[in-house]
Write an enzyme that holds these catalytic residues in place. Structure first.
Site, short mmCIF file in Angstrom:
data_model
loop_
_atom_site.label_atom_id
_atom_site.label_comp_id
_atom_site.label_asym_id
_atom_site.label_seq_id
_atom_site.Cartn_x
_atom_site.Cartn_y
_atom_site.Cartn_z
N PHE A 138 0.85 -1.19 0.00
CA PHE A 138 0.00 0.00 0.00
C PHE A 138 0.89 1.24 0.00
O PHE A 138 1.75 1.38 0.86
CB PHE A 138 -0.92 0.05 1.22
CG PHE A 138 -1.83 1.25 1.20
CD1 PHE A 138 -3.02 1.23 0.47
CD2 PHE A 138 -1.47 2.43 1.85
CE1 PHE A 138 -3.84 2.36 0.42
CE2 PHE A 138 -2.29 3.55 1.79
CZ PHE A 138 -3.47 3.51 1.07
N ASP A 223 9.31 2.59 1.43
CA ASP A 223 8.17 3.33 1.96
C ASP A 223 8.13 3.12 3.48
O ASP A 223 7.73 2.07 3.96
CB ASP A 223 6.88 2.82 1.31
CG ASP A 223 5.65 3.59 1.79
OD1 ASP A 223 5.73 4.26 2.84
OD2 ASP A 223 4.60 3.49 1.12
N LYS A 252 2.97 10.01 8.20
CA LYS A 252 2.32 9.55 9.45
C LYS A 252 2.93 10.16 10.71
O LYS A 252 2.60 11.29 11.04
CB LYS A 252 2.24 8.02 9.46
CG LYS A 252 1.19 7.54 8.43
CD LYS A 252 0.70 6.12 8.64
CE LYS A 252 -0.58 5.84 7.87
NZ LYS A 252 -0.38 5.34 6.50
C1 LIG Z 1 -0.64 5.55 5.03
C2 LIG Z 1 0.36 5.09 4.04
C3 LIG Z 1 0.60 5.78 2.84
C4 LIG Z 1 -0.23 6.96 2.42
O1 LIG Z 1 -0.08 8.03 3.29
P1 LIG Z 1 -1.20 9.19 3.30
O2 LIG Z 1 -0.65 10.17 4.29
O3 LIG Z 1 -2.48 8.56 3.71
O4 LIG Z 1 -1.25 9.78 1.96
C5 LIG Z 1 1.62 5.34 2.03
N1 LIG Z 1 2.36 4.28 2.36
C6 LIG Z 1 2.16 3.58 3.49
C7 LIG Z 1 3.03 2.42 3.82
C8 LIG Z 1 1.14 3.95 4.37
O5 LIG Z 1 0.92 3.24 5.47
#
Ligand SMILES: *Cc1c(COP(=O)(O)O)cnc(C)c1O
Length: 395
Positions: A138, A223, A252
């Site tokens: 994701f 990520d 986050k």
């Molecule tokens: C939450 C998340 C995103 C997206 O971040 P947003 O601030 O919601 O745009 C991307 N990568 C990972 C691994 C995430 O957990």
């Protein structure tokens, strides 16, 4: 019940893209949230792995108030002091070289993808480069981030997505090798898959991917949006594997609630990729967001939050393992540090999450069958005991 009315009004006005739980939060204190009806909840969700500090941290609030009174926005046409401070601290924590601040995790991924494409373009002038991403990953909801998100269900209605994306299986090096071509410009993955169901990467896989990248001058994008900022027991999860990315995406917990993200580059990538005119943002790195980031890093050090994660994790894991032992419908635990998941079999995980709320506990789901625990990084063993008590009551 004030919440019922608020919920009705909200549903009238806000586009229904979330099936929200029927709770209206109003206030936070430490590791507890309070709703508008005065009910208290122990929070093991932290606003989806965001609020690392616990609610109501006075120093954090004072830093934001202080910046609020000075200036909250100036644009990227000028310099500002919090930008400098936040970038220096992120650079130090990551041991990487150049920072670009965004407003979200999704935007950090967008920036990472553009950087990788530009890097490859400068090498060979081609415009058909490919990115290898992982199944069950994701990375966000914009078209670029969605294109590298390995979940066909999220993608289907929004096709065509950006081209040149191939998928491999997480923790299966051969499946990655099979997708590499002379046009591959980047491999993107999460060190711990979050939304996909809390799957930590194996050392063997991450080292293997790094080796492929080194051999072919492919950029490794990690990520760290969810698993970063101390959650797994080091600032960034990759630091425990001794494998460095070329590009890292964060968000986050980076601002602990103020909307901010970043993508961070090593020198090699920074030197040969984005230049003025290539990428931009009006808000990104604004003084308010950066004052938050800067203070978050200070507080991580002052409160030794990473130390707390490492100290409490064995107890956390032991307690979760005991639950898996005790209940037939809990079949496995996975995770790293304060990013833990329990697999649920034969019962809908959404019902468990809902019942936990009824019993004053916030936990999240992940994937189709995982209870996800991503508490604030300040929790103690007593908080874990209380969480277990409330969760068992909800079963
Ligand atoms: C939450 C998340 C995103 C997206 O971040 P947003 O601030 O919601 O745009 C991307 N990568 C990972 C691994 C995430 O957990």
């Amino acid at each position: 019940m004030k919440s019922k009315e608020y919920i009705e009004h909200t549903e009238q006005a806000v586009l229904h893209t979330y099936n929200r739980f029927p709770v209206v939060f109003e206030k936070g204190e430490g590791v507890y949230l309070k709703d508008v009806d005065g009910k208290e909840y122990l929070d093991f969700g932290a606003g989806i792995a965001v609020f690392a500090l616990g609610y109501g941290n006075k120093e954090y609030e004072a830093a934001l108030e202080n910046q609020l009174k000075k200036v909250i926005h100036t644009s990227n046409l000028f310099y500002n002091v919090p930008l400098m401070e936040a970038a220096e601290k992120l650079r130090k924590a990551s041991q990487m070289d150049k920072v670009f601040f965004t407003n979200s995790g999704t935007e950090s991924i967008e920036g990472a993808i553009k950087t990788a494409r530009k890097y490859a373009y400068l090498k060979d002038g081609r415009t058909d480069h490919e990115i290898i991403a992982m199944n069950h990953s994701f990375h966000g909801r914009s078209l670029g981030a969605l294109s590298v998100t390995g979940n066909p269900h999220y993608q289907e209605a929004f096709k065509p997505l950006i081209g040149g994306v191939k998928f491999a299986d997480f923790n299966d090096l051969e499946s990655v090798k099979a997708q590499v071509t002379d046009r591959t410009c980047a491999i993107i993955l999460e060190a711990v898959q979050g939304e996909g169901g809390i799957y930590p990467v194996t050392s063997e896989f991450l080292e293997g991917v790094r080796r492929i990248c080194d051999e072919k001058d492919i950029l490794l994008i990690l990520d760290e949006v969810q698993c970063g900022m101390g959650r797994t027991g080091s600032y960034f999860a990759w630091q425990q594997y001794g494998v460095k990315p070329d590009i890292m995406a964060c968000a986050k917990a980076l601002g602990c609630g103020v909307p901010v993200g970043a993508f961070v580059l090593n020198e090699k990538t920074a030197k040969s990729s984005l230049v003025p005119g290539d990428h931009g943002t009006t808000y990104g790195g604004n003084p308010l967001a950066c004052a938050a980031v800067s203070k978050v890093f200070d507080l991580f050090e002052e409160l030794d939050l990473i130390g707390n994660v490492n100290k409490v994790t064995p107890y956390f894991e032991k307690k979760l393992d005991e639950l898996v032992e005790k209940y037939d419908f809990l079949t496995a635990r996975r995770g790293k540090g304060f990013m833990q998941g329990i697999v649920v079999t034969g019962r809908p995980v959404g019902e468990i999450v809902k019942s936990a709320l009824d019993h004053g506990l916030v936990v999240l789901s992940a994937g189709s069958d995982v209870i996800r625990f991503v508490p604030p990084l300040v929790i103690t063993e007593q908080d874990i005991d209380e969480m277990v008590e409330r969760l068992e009551a909800s079963f």
